[in-house]
Design an enzyme around this catalytic site. Structure first.
Site, PDB file in Angstrom:
ATOM      1  N   PRO A 334     -11.106  -2.094-152.620  1.00 19.33           N
ATOM      2  CA  PRO A 334     -11.406  -1.440-151.353  1.00 19.33           C
ATOM      3  C   PRO A 334     -10.965   0.017-151.254  1.00 19.33           C
ATOM      4  O   PRO A 334     -11.254   0.664-150.248  1.00 19.33           O
ATOM      5  CB  PRO A 334     -10.592  -2.284-150.364  1.00 19.33           C
ATOM      6  CG  PRO A 334      -9.379  -2.688-151.151  1.00 19.33           C
ATOM      7  CD  PRO A 334      -9.830  -2.829-152.577  1.00 19.33           C
ATOM      8  N   THR A 335     -10.234   0.544-152.257  1.00 19.70           N
ATOM      9  CA  THR A 335      -9.635   1.872-152.048  1.00 19.70           C
ATOM     10  C   THR A 335     -10.602   2.999-152.400  1.00 19.70           C
ATOM     11  O   THR A 335     -11.591   2.804-153.112  1.00 19.70           O
ATOM     12  CB  THR A 335      -8.370   2.044-152.926  1.00 19.70           C
ATOM     13  OG1 THR A 335      -8.775   2.034-154.296  1.00 19.70           O
ATOM     14  CG2 THR A 335      -7.359   0.942-152.675  1.00 19.70           C
ATOM     15  N   CYS A 336     -10.263   4.205-151.935  1.00 18.57           N
ATOM     16  CA  CYS A 336     -11.111   5.382-152.167  1.00 18.57           C
ATOM     17  C   CYS A 336     -10.805   6.024-153.514  1.00 18.57           C
ATOM     18  O   CYS A 336     -10.609   7.236-153.594  1.00 18.57           O
ATOM     19  CB  CYS A 336     -10.892   6.390-151.065  1.00 18.57           C
ATOM     20  SG  CYS A 336     -11.242   5.736-149.449  1.00 18.57           S
ATOM     21  N   ASP A 337     -10.708   5.237-154.537  1.00 19.28           N
ATOM     22  CA  ASP A 337     -10.494   5.771-155.882  1.00 19.28           C
ATOM     23  C   ASP A 337     -11.545   5.145-156.764  1.00 19.28           C
ATOM     24  O   ASP A 337     -11.675   3.911-156.813  1.00 19.28           O
ATOM     25  CB  ASP A 337      -9.083   5.408-156.376  1.00 19.28           C
ATOM     26  CG  ASP A 337      -8.751   6.120-157.686  1.00 19.28           C
ATOM     27  OD1 ASP A 337      -9.626   6.148-158.583  1.00 19.28           O
ATOM     28  OD2 ASP A 337      -7.633   6.632-157.814  1.00 19.28           O
ATOM     29  N   ASN A 378      -3.785   4.254-149.982  1.00 20.41           N
ATOM     30  CA  ASN A 378      -4.818   4.220-148.929  1.00 20.41           C
ATOM     31  C   ASN A 378      -4.340   3.473-147.674  1.00 20.41           C
ATOM     32  O   ASN A 378      -5.150   3.028-146.858  1.00 20.41           O
ATOM     33  CB  ASN A 378      -6.100   3.545-149.404  1.00 20.41           C
ATOM     34  CG  ASN A 378      -6.981   4.436-150.267  1.00 20.41           C
ATOM     35  OD1 ASN A 378      -8.187   4.289-150.274  1.00 20.41           O
ATOM     36  ND2 ASN A 378      -6.393   5.364-150.988  1.00 20.41           N
TER      37      ASN A 378
END
Ligand code: PLP
Length: 388
Positions: A334-337, A378
Protein backbone atom coordinates in the site's frame (compact mmCIF):
# COMPACT_ATOMS: atom_id res chain seq x y z
CA UNK A 1 -3.49 -22.64 9.17
CA UNK A 2 -4.60 -24.15 12.47
CA UNK A 3 -8.09 -24.29 13.96
CA UNK A 4 -6.86 -22.10 16.84
CA UNK A 5 -5.81 -19.35 14.41
CA UNK A 6 -9.09 -19.64 12.49
CA UNK A 7 -11.02 -19.31 15.75
CA UNK A 8 -8.93 -16.33 16.88
CA UNK A 9 -9.55 -14.48 13.60
CA UNK A 10 -13.28 -15.28 13.71
CA UNK A 11 -13.54 -13.84 17.23
CA UNK A 12 -11.52 -10.78 16.26
CA UNK A 13 -13.88 -10.08 13.38
CA UNK A 14 -16.91 -10.66 15.58
CA UNK A 15 -15.57 -8.05 17.97
CA UNK A 16 -15.06 -5.66 15.05
CA UNK A 17 -11.28 -5.63 15.56
CA UNK A 18 -10.17 -6.80 12.13
CA UNK A 19 -8.76 -3.48 10.97
CA UNK A 20 -5.25 -3.50 9.55
CA UNK A 21 -3.02 -6.45 8.78
CA UNK A 22 -1.93 -8.69 11.64
CA UNK A 23 0.12 -11.81 12.24
CA UNK A 24 -1.40 -14.57 14.34
CA UNK A 25 1.07 -17.16 15.57
CA UNK A 26 0.11 -20.47 17.14
CA UNK A 27 2.59 -21.57 19.82
CA UNK A 28 1.33 -25.16 19.59
CA UNK A 29 2.95 -25.35 16.14
CA UNK A 30 6.22 -23.98 17.55
CA UNK A 31 6.11 -26.68 20.25
CA UNK A 32 5.63 -29.39 17.58
CA UNK A 33 8.46 -27.96 15.48
CA UNK A 34 10.83 -27.93 18.45
CA UNK A 35 9.98 -31.53 19.25
CA UNK A 36 10.49 -32.54 15.60
CA UNK A 37 13.96 -30.96 15.55
CA UNK A 38 14.87 -32.61 18.85
CA UNK A 39 13.77 -36.02 17.51
CA UNK A 40 15.32 -35.66 14.04
CA UNK A 41 18.71 -34.56 15.39
CA UNK A 42 18.83 -36.35 18.75
CA UNK A 43 22.37 -35.54 19.86
CA UNK A 44 22.28 -31.95 18.72
CA UNK A 45 21.49 -28.90 20.86
CA UNK A 46 18.88 -26.56 19.41
CA UNK A 47 19.74 -22.84 19.46
CA UNK A 48 16.62 -21.05 18.21
CA UNK A 49 17.59 -18.11 15.97
CA UNK A 50 15.78 -15.33 17.83
CA UNK A 51 15.86 -12.98 14.83
CA UNK A 52 13.21 -15.12 13.10
CA UNK A 53 10.58 -14.08 15.64
CA UNK A 54 11.52 -12.65 19.04
CA UNK A 55 7.97 -12.62 20.50
CA UNK A 56 8.28 -13.10 24.30
CA UNK A 57 5.72 -15.93 24.23
CA UNK A 58 7.79 -17.84 21.66
CA UNK A 59 11.00 -17.35 23.64
CA UNK A 60 9.46 -18.40 26.97
CA UNK A 61 7.87 -21.49 25.42
CA UNK A 62 11.18 -22.54 23.87
CA UNK A 63 13.04 -21.77 27.11
CA UNK A 64 10.63 -24.10 28.95
CA UNK A 65 11.10 -26.80 26.33
CA UNK A 66 14.86 -26.70 26.92
CA UNK A 67 15.98 -24.80 23.83
CA UNK A 68 19.11 -22.68 23.68
CA UNK A 69 19.21 -19.42 21.71
CA UNK A 70 21.24 -17.87 18.89
CA UNK A 71 21.20 -14.09 19.32
CA UNK A 72 22.37 -11.24 17.10
CA UNK A 73 22.45 -8.30 19.54
CA UNK A 74 22.41 -7.30 23.21
CA UNK A 75 18.68 -6.60 22.95
CA UNK A 76 18.04 -10.16 21.78
CA UNK A 77 20.19 -11.47 24.66
CA UNK A 78 18.11 -9.44 27.11
CA UNK A 79 14.87 -10.75 25.57
CA UNK A 80 16.06 -14.33 26.02
CA UNK A 81 17.11 -13.73 29.63
CA UNK A 82 13.74 -12.08 30.33
CA UNK A 83 12.05 -15.17 28.87
CA UNK A 84 13.65 -17.31 31.57
CA UNK A 85 16.69 -18.87 29.87
CA UNK A 86 20.06 -18.67 31.60
CA UNK A 87 23.07 -17.08 29.91
CA UNK A 88 24.79 -20.44 29.44
CA UNK A 89 22.06 -21.25 26.90
CA UNK A 90 22.84 -18.20 24.75
CA UNK A 91 25.20 -17.81 21.83
CA UNK A 92 26.12 -14.35 20.46
CA UNK A 93 26.05 -15.62 16.90
CA UNK A 94 26.48 -12.41 14.93
CA UNK A 95 29.98 -12.18 13.46
CA UNK A 96 29.73 -8.37 13.40
CA UNK A 97 29.63 -6.98 16.94
CA UNK A 98 30.66 -3.75 18.64
CA UNK A 99 33.31 -4.33 21.28
CA UNK A 100 31.11 -2.67 23.91
CA UNK A 101 28.25 -5.05 23.02
CA UNK A 102 30.59 -8.02 23.48
CA UNK A 103 31.53 -6.60 26.89
CA UNK A 104 27.85 -6.18 27.79
CA UNK A 105 27.14 -9.77 26.70
CA UNK A 106 30.02 -10.99 28.87
CA UNK A 107 28.64 -9.01 31.82
CA UNK A 108 25.27 -10.66 31.23
CA UNK A 109 26.98 -14.06 31.45
CA UNK A 110 27.23 -15.04 27.77
CA UNK A 111 30.34 -17.08 27.01
CA UNK A 112 29.79 -18.32 23.45
CA UNK A 113 30.66 -16.11 20.47
CA UNK A 114 30.83 -16.37 16.67
CA UNK A 115 33.72 -14.85 14.73
CA UNK A 116 34.93 -14.89 11.15
CA UNK A 117 38.19 -12.92 11.33
CA UNK A 118 41.07 -12.16 13.67
CA UNK A 119 39.91 -8.59 14.37
CA UNK A 120 36.68 -9.94 15.90
CA UNK A 121 38.67 -12.43 18.01
CA UNK A 122 40.76 -9.54 19.33
CA UNK A 123 37.64 -7.59 20.29
CA UNK A 124 36.43 -10.56 22.33
CA UNK A 125 39.80 -11.01 24.07
CA UNK A 126 39.95 -7.27 24.92
CA UNK A 127 36.33 -7.23 26.12
CA UNK A 128 37.01 -10.23 28.38
CA UNK A 129 40.03 -8.48 29.88
CA UNK A 130 38.07 -5.25 30.36
CA UNK A 131 35.21 -7.02 32.14
CA UNK A 132 37.42 -9.29 34.22
CA UNK A 133 36.09 -12.47 32.64
CA UNK A 134 38.49 -15.43 32.53
CA UNK A 135 39.38 -15.77 28.82
CA UNK A 136 39.68 -19.55 29.14
CA UNK A 137 35.92 -19.63 29.84
CA UNK A 138 35.07 -17.76 26.65
CA UNK A 139 34.36 -20.03 23.69
CA UNK A 140 34.65 -18.86 20.11
CA UNK A 141 33.61 -20.64 16.96
CA UNK A 142 34.63 -19.53 13.49
CA UNK A 143 32.08 -19.26 10.71
CA UNK A 144 33.14 -20.47 7.28
CA UNK A 145 31.73 -19.40 3.93
CA UNK A 146 29.14 -21.56 2.21
CA UNK A 147 28.01 -21.36 -1.41
CA UNK A 148 24.30 -21.55 -0.38
CA UNK A 149 23.34 -23.40 -3.60
CA UNK A 150 19.77 -24.67 -3.28
CA UNK A 151 18.71 -21.96 -0.83
CA UNK A 152 15.81 -19.66 -1.71
CA UNK A 153 17.14 -16.98 0.65
CA UNK A 154 20.95 -17.27 0.26
CA UNK A 155 23.15 -15.51 2.81
CA UNK A 156 25.84 -14.47 0.29
CA UNK A 157 29.46 -13.75 1.24
CA UNK A 158 28.67 -11.34 4.03
CA UNK A 159 29.40 -13.86 6.81
CA UNK A 160 32.19 -16.37 7.17
CA UNK A 161 35.73 -16.79 5.91
CA UNK A 162 37.54 -19.31 3.74
CA UNK A 163 38.15 -22.61 5.57
CA UNK A 164 41.96 -22.14 5.37
CA UNK A 165 41.58 -18.77 7.07
CA UNK A 166 39.34 -20.24 9.79
CA UNK A 167 42.32 -22.30 10.96
CA UNK A 168 44.34 -19.09 11.47
CA UNK A 169 41.42 -17.35 13.17
CA UNK A 170 40.94 -20.23 15.62
CA UNK A 171 44.66 -20.46 16.25
CA UNK A 172 44.67 -16.73 16.99
CA UNK A 173 41.85 -17.22 19.53
CA UNK A 174 43.82 -20.04 21.16
CA UNK A 175 46.95 -17.91 21.29
CA UNK A 176 45.04 -15.09 23.00
CA UNK A 177 43.82 -17.46 25.70
CA UNK A 178 40.24 -17.94 24.50
CA UNK A 179 38.81 -21.41 23.94
CA UNK A 180 38.91 -22.22 20.23
CA UNK A 181 35.65 -24.15 20.35
CA UNK A 182 34.66 -25.06 16.83
CA UNK A 183 33.34 -24.20 13.39
CA UNK A 184 29.99 -22.89 12.13
CA UNK A 185 28.35 -22.40 8.77
CA UNK A 186 24.96 -21.59 7.32
CA UNK A 187 23.88 -23.37 4.15
CA UNK A 188 21.47 -20.55 3.22
CA UNK A 189 17.97 -20.00 4.46
CA UNK A 190 15.03 -21.98 3.04
CA UNK A 191 17.49 -24.66 1.93
CA UNK A 192 15.48 -27.31 0.07
CA UNK A 193 18.44 -29.60 -0.63
CA UNK A 194 18.91 -32.02 2.28
CA UNK A 195 22.47 -32.78 1.09
CA UNK A 196 23.61 -29.16 1.36
CA UNK A 197 25.42 -29.76 4.68
CA UNK A 198 27.81 -32.35 3.22
CA UNK A 199 30.45 -30.08 1.65
CA UNK A 200 30.55 -27.71 4.62
CA UNK A 201 30.95 -30.64 7.01
CA UNK A 202 33.85 -31.83 4.85
CA UNK A 203 35.52 -28.42 5.32
CA UNK A 204 34.75 -28.43 9.05
CA UNK A 205 36.37 -31.86 9.47
CA UNK A 206 39.48 -30.66 7.62
CA UNK A 207 39.70 -27.66 9.98
CA UNK A 208 39.37 -29.98 12.98
CA UNK A 209 42.22 -32.14 11.64
CA UNK A 210 44.55 -29.23 10.90
CA UNK A 211 43.86 -27.54 14.26
CA UNK A 212 44.53 -30.91 15.93
CA UNK A 213 47.94 -31.04 14.23
CA UNK A 214 48.61 -27.57 15.67
CA UNK A 215 47.71 -28.75 19.16
CA UNK A 216 44.23 -27.25 19.29
CA UNK A 217 41.38 -29.66 19.99
CA UNK A 218 38.14 -28.26 18.58
CA UNK A 219 34.91 -29.73 19.94
CA UNK A 220 31.85 -28.29 18.24
CA UNK A 221 30.26 -27.93 14.81
CA UNK A 222 27.43 -25.43 14.50
CA UNK A 223 25.26 -26.61 11.61
CA UNK A 224 23.38 -23.28 11.40
CA UNK A 225 19.85 -22.79 10.15
CA UNK A 226 18.52 -23.34 6.66
CA UNK A 227 15.70 -25.75 7.57
CA UNK A 228 12.79 -24.67 5.40
CA UNK A 229 9.16 -23.87 6.00
CA UNK A 230 6.38 -24.78 3.60
CA UNK A 231 5.56 -21.99 1.17
CA UNK A 232 4.19 -22.70 -2.31
CA UNK A 233 6.66 -25.47 -3.11
CA UNK A 234 6.89 -28.74 -1.21
CA UNK A 235 9.78 -29.26 1.17
CA UNK A 236 11.47 -32.40 2.54
CA UNK A 237 10.55 -33.48 6.08
CA UNK A 238 12.86 -32.50 8.93
CA UNK A 239 13.67 -36.22 9.42
CA UNK A 240 15.26 -36.26 5.94
CA UNK A 241 17.54 -33.39 6.99
CA UNK A 242 18.44 -35.23 10.21
CA UNK A 243 19.37 -38.40 8.32
CA UNK A 244 21.38 -36.59 5.67
CA UNK A 245 23.29 -34.54 8.26
CA UNK A 246 24.06 -37.63 10.33
CA UNK A 247 25.35 -39.42 7.19
CA UNK A 248 27.59 -36.46 6.33
CA UNK A 249 28.88 -36.19 9.92
CA UNK A 250 29.80 -39.89 9.96
CA UNK A 251 31.38 -39.66 6.51
CA UNK A 252 33.65 -36.75 7.46
CA UNK A 253 34.30 -37.31 11.18
CA UNK A 254 34.19 -41.14 11.32
CA UNK A 255 33.49 -42.37 14.84
CA UNK A 256 34.84 -39.20 16.49
CA UNK A 257 31.67 -37.16 16.08
CA UNK A 258 31.88 -33.59 17.34
CA UNK A 259 29.36 -31.89 19.58
CA UNK A 260 26.72 -30.37 17.30
CA UNK A 261 24.39 -27.38 17.38
CA UNK A 262 21.59 -26.30 15.03
CA UNK A 263 20.17 -22.79 14.80
CA UNK A 264 16.73 -23.08 13.21
CA UNK A 265 14.79 -19.84 12.76
CA UNK A 266 12.43 -20.16 9.80
CA UNK A 267 11.95 -23.89 10.36
CA UNK A 268 10.92 -23.27 13.98
CA UNK A 269 8.31 -20.54 13.54
CA UNK A 270 7.56 -20.03 9.83
CA UNK A 271 4.58 -22.36 9.54
CA UNK A 272 3.22 -21.25 12.94
CA UNK A 273 2.06 -17.88 11.64
CA UNK A 274 -0.60 -16.51 9.31
CA UNK A 275 -1.06 -12.86 8.32
CA UNK A 276 -4.57 -11.63 7.75
CA UNK A 277 -4.53 -8.76 5.27
CA UNK A 278 -7.07 -6.88 3.17
CA UNK A 279 -7.44 -6.02 -0.49
CA UNK A 280 -7.28 -2.22 -0.77
CA UNK A 281 -7.54 -1.88 -4.54
CA UNK A 282 -7.92 -3.97 -7.70
CA UNK A 283 -7.17 -2.05 -10.89
CA UNK A 284 -5.66 -2.10 -14.38
CA UNK A 285 -3.21 0.28 -15.99
CA UNK A 286 -5.13 0.57 -19.30
CA UNK A 287 -8.42 -0.51 -20.85
CA UNK A 288 -6.68 -3.22 -22.86
CA UNK A 289 -8.47 -6.41 -21.90
CA UNK A 290 -5.19 -8.35 -21.88
CA UNK A 291 -3.76 -5.94 -19.36
CA UNK A 292 -2.80 -7.67 -16.13
CA UNK A 293 -4.69 -6.81 -12.93
CA UNK A 294 -2.91 -5.08 -10.07
CA UNK A 295 -4.02 -6.19 -6.63
CA UNK A 296 -2.91 -3.92 -3.77
CA UNK A 297 -2.95 -5.28 -0.22
CA UNK A 298 -2.74 -3.38 3.05
CA UNK A 299 0.63 -5.08 3.65
CA UNK A 300 3.73 -5.02 1.48
CA UNK A 301 7.51 -5.07 1.62
CA UNK A 302 7.61 -2.35 4.30
CA UNK A 303 4.84 -3.86 6.41
CA UNK A 304 6.66 -7.13 7.09
CA UNK A 305 6.91 -8.96 3.76
CA UNK A 306 10.52 -7.91 3.09
CA UNK A 307 11.45 -11.44 2.07
CA UNK A 308 9.53 -10.96 -1.17
CA UNK A 309 12.63 -8.99 -2.22
CA UNK A 310 13.70 -10.35 -5.63
CA UNK A 311 10.50 -12.43 -5.33
CA UNK A 312 12.57 -14.93 -3.34
CA UNK A 313 9.96 -16.13 -0.90
CA UNK A 314 6.56 -16.87 -2.46
CA UNK A 315 3.96 -17.10 0.26
CA UNK A 316 0.78 -19.17 -0.16
CA UNK A 317 -2.21 -16.80 -0.16
CA UNK A 318 -5.73 -18.01 0.64
CA UNK A 319 -8.91 -16.09 -0.14
CA UNK A 320 -12.60 -16.72 0.30
CA UNK A 321 -12.91 -17.22 -3.48
CA UNK A 322 -10.35 -19.99 -3.93
CA UNK A 323 -12.89 -22.19 -5.77
CA UNK A 324 -13.27 -19.54 -8.52
CA UNK A 325 -11.23 -19.20 -11.70
CA UNK A 326 -7.71 -17.89 -11.13
CA UNK A 327 -5.88 -15.30 -13.20
CA UNK A 328 -2.41 -13.78 -12.86
CA UNK A 329 -1.98 -10.42 -11.18
CA UNK A 330 0.76 -8.13 -9.99
CA UNK A 331 0.60 -8.10 -6.21
CA UNK A 332 1.68 -4.93 -4.44
CA UNK A 333 1.73 -3.24 -1.04
CA UNK A 334 0.00 0.00 0.00
CA UNK A 335 2.90 2.46 0.35
CA UNK A 336 3.97 5.24 -2.03
CA UNK A 337 7.23 3.53 -2.93
CA UNK A 338 7.47 1.81 -6.28
CA UNK A 339 9.71 -0.86 -4.70
CA UNK A 340 6.69 -1.95 -2.69
CA UNK A 341 5.67 -4.64 -5.19
CA UNK A 342 5.58 -8.24 -3.97
CA UNK A 343 5.26 -10.29 -7.15
CA UNK A 344 5.50 -8.91 -10.69
CA UNK A 345 8.29 -10.71 -12.60
CA UNK A 346 6.38 -13.89 -11.91
CA UNK A 347 2.78 -12.74 -11.47
CA UNK A 348 0.71 -14.31 -8.71
CA UNK A 349 -2.43 -16.30 -9.50
CA UNK A 350 -5.46 -15.12 -7.55
CA UNK A 351 -9.24 -15.57 -8.07
CA UNK A 352 -10.75 -13.24 -10.65
CA UNK A 353 -13.62 -12.59 -8.25
CA UNK A 354 -11.30 -11.07 -5.62
CA UNK A 355 -12.67 -7.63 -4.63
CA UNK A 356 -11.74 -4.51 -2.73
CA UNK A 357 -12.30 -5.14 1.00
CA UNK A 358 -11.82 -8.93 0.81
CA UNK A 359 -9.64 -10.51 3.46
CA UNK A 360 -6.70 -12.67 2.40
CA UNK A 361 -4.62 -15.03 4.52
CA UNK A 362 -0.89 -15.09 3.87
CA UNK A 363 0.44 -18.39 5.19
CA UNK A 364 3.89 -19.37 6.43
CA UNK A 365 4.53 -15.89 7.80
CA UNK A 366 5.65 -16.71 11.35
CA UNK A 367 9.33 -16.00 10.54
CA UNK A 368 11.03 -12.81 9.38
CA UNK A 369 7.90 -10.64 9.21
CA UNK A 370 7.12 -8.66 12.40
CA UNK A 371 10.69 -7.47 12.92
CA UNK A 372 11.11 -6.51 9.27
CA UNK A 373 8.09 -4.18 9.39
CA UNK A 374 8.99 -0.48 9.23
CA UNK A 375 8.22 1.79 12.18
CA UNK A 376 5.88 4.16 10.36
CA UNK A 377 6.70 4.33 6.67
CA UNK A 378 3.90 6.37 5.05
CA UNK A 379 2.27 6.48 8.49
CA UNK A 380 1.47 2.78 8.52
CA UNK A 381 2.11 1.24 11.95
CA UNK A 382 4.36 -1.83 12.39
CA UNK A 383 2.74 -5.21 11.82
CA UNK A 384 0.48 -6.21 14.73
CA UNK A 385 1.25 -9.60 16.21
CA UNK A 386 -0.88 -11.91 18.31
CA UNK A 387 0.72 -14.99 19.79
CA UNK A 388 -1.85 -17.55 20.90
C1 PLP B 1 23.79 -17.07 12.45
C2 PLP B 1 22.45 -17.50 12.01
N1 PLP B 1 21.94 -18.64 12.49
C3 PLP B 1 20.71 -19.07 12.17
C4 PLP B 1 19.91 -18.33 11.31
C5 PLP B 1 18.53 -18.84 11.01
O1 PLP B 1 18.44 -19.32 9.74
P1 PLP B 1 17.10 -19.99 9.21
O2 PLP B 1 16.02 -19.02 9.41
O3 PLP B 1 17.40 -20.32 7.81
O4 PLP B 1 16.87 -21.23 10.04
C6 PLP B 1 20.41 -17.17 10.74
C7 PLP B 1 19.60 -16.42 9.77
O5 PLP B 1 19.94 -15.42 9.23
C8 PLP B 1 21.70 -16.73 11.11
O6 PLP B 1 22.20 -15.59 10.64
Amino acid sequence: MTERIREFLRNRRREGLSDGPCLVLDTEVVRENYQKFARALPNTRVFYAVKANPAPEVLSLLAKLGSCFDTASVVEIQLVLAAGATADRISFGNTIKKERDIARALELGVRLFAVDCEAEVEKIARAAEATGVDKAEVKVFCRILCDCVGAEWPLSRKFGCAPEMAIEVLEHAHRLGLEAYGVSFHVGSQQRNTEAWDAALGSAAAIFRECGLRGIQLSMVNLGGGFPTKYLKDIPAVEAYGESIFRALSKHFGNRLPETIIEPGRGMVGNAGVIEAEVVLVSKKSKDENEVRWVYLDIGKFGGLAETMDESIRYPIRTEHDEDRLAPCVLAGPTCDSADVLYEKEPYWLPISLEIGDKVLIEGTGAYTTTYASVAFNGFPPLKSYVI
